[in-house]
Design an enzyme around this catalytic site. Sequence first.
Site, mmCIF file in Angstrom:
data_model
loop_
_atom_site.group_PDB
_atom_site.id
_atom_site.type_symbol
_atom_site.label_atom_id
_atom_site.label_comp_id
_atom_site.label_asym_id
_atom_site.label_seq_id
_atom_site.Cartn_x
_atom_site.Cartn_y
_atom_site.Cartn_z
ATOM 1 N N GLY A 47 58.358 -8.511 16.299
ATOM 2 C CA GLY A 47 59.558 -8.729 17.096
ATOM 3 C C GLY A 47 60.616 -7.652 16.988
ATOM 4 N N GLY B 296 58.171 -7.702 21.884
ATOM 5 C CA GLY B 296 58.642 -8.660 20.890
ATOM 6 C C GLY B 296 60.155 -8.691 20.775
ATOM 7 N N GLY C 240 59.837 -3.191 21.618
ATOM 8 C CA GLY C 240 59.070 -3.485 22.809
ATOM 9 C C GLY C 240 59.145 -4.919 23.285
ATOM 10 N N TYR D 176 39.711 -2.562 21.032
ATOM 11 C CA TYR D 176 40.958 -3.196 21.465
ATOM 12 C C TYR D 176 40.663 -4.315 22.465
ATOM 13 C CZ TYR D 176 45.639 -3.660 23.501
ATOM 14 O OH TYR D 176 46.839 -4.137 23.956
#
Length: 249
Positions: free
Chosen positions: A14, A19, A17, A150
């Site tokens: 957080g 978050g 970006g 990913y």
Amino acid sequence: MNRLQGKRTLITGGTTGIGLETAKQFLAEGARVVITGRSPDTLAQAQQELGKEVIVIKSEAGEVSEQKRLAEQIAEVFDQVDAVFLNAGIGVFQPLAAWDEASFDNQIAVNLKGPYFLIQSLLPILANPASVILNTSINAHIGMPNSSVYGASKAAMISLARTLSGELVERGIRVNAISPGPVSTPIYGKMGVPAENVEQMAEAIRNQIPLKRFGEPIEIAKAAVFLASDESSFMLGSEMIIDGGMSTL
């Protein structure tokens, strides 16, 4: 608005970006917020930006033992948790031939193993009802070259939204996923791409998006607010794709 008034919430990853923007939106909607991050610098910056009322905890997203410790720390702050946004993750993009076991294990640990065991560790304090939101990726759907590990980690998270929903529904716990397309966040500067090539890569990605732009963190954060709120009470095991049409056109 007060769609999250009084809700006790946790946002992993957080500090920057998506978050960080989600933390701002949760606060604006009346939530009580705990965020996590790994860098002392970004933790301090986020604390300053969000204010003293936000609880900031240093935590390694890929370490199983850290998830247990994090849950214990949160239990000391909140007796229960109403909404969790599992946002922490890393992106390493390279061809199949370049992967080794250590780098594979690290990506899977941060993007899948850690979040899985954090949900397990939070079970005793998740409220009834509660909302768990998994931040996944459009890469689980589009088969982008060099995104094999990913994409696999994010596809597994989408699967968890479904399977854990079936398992936890009797506990009043809803699990849903958000799958963003390319978003303007610091992650693109952390992928090991030389600085002079980042804009070239970004332009190539933009050309694959029908809307011809990257998403903004607030566009994902607003979706997280919706899924954390009672407005989404009929959503269970669902995936919200927010990708500018990248996967559909």
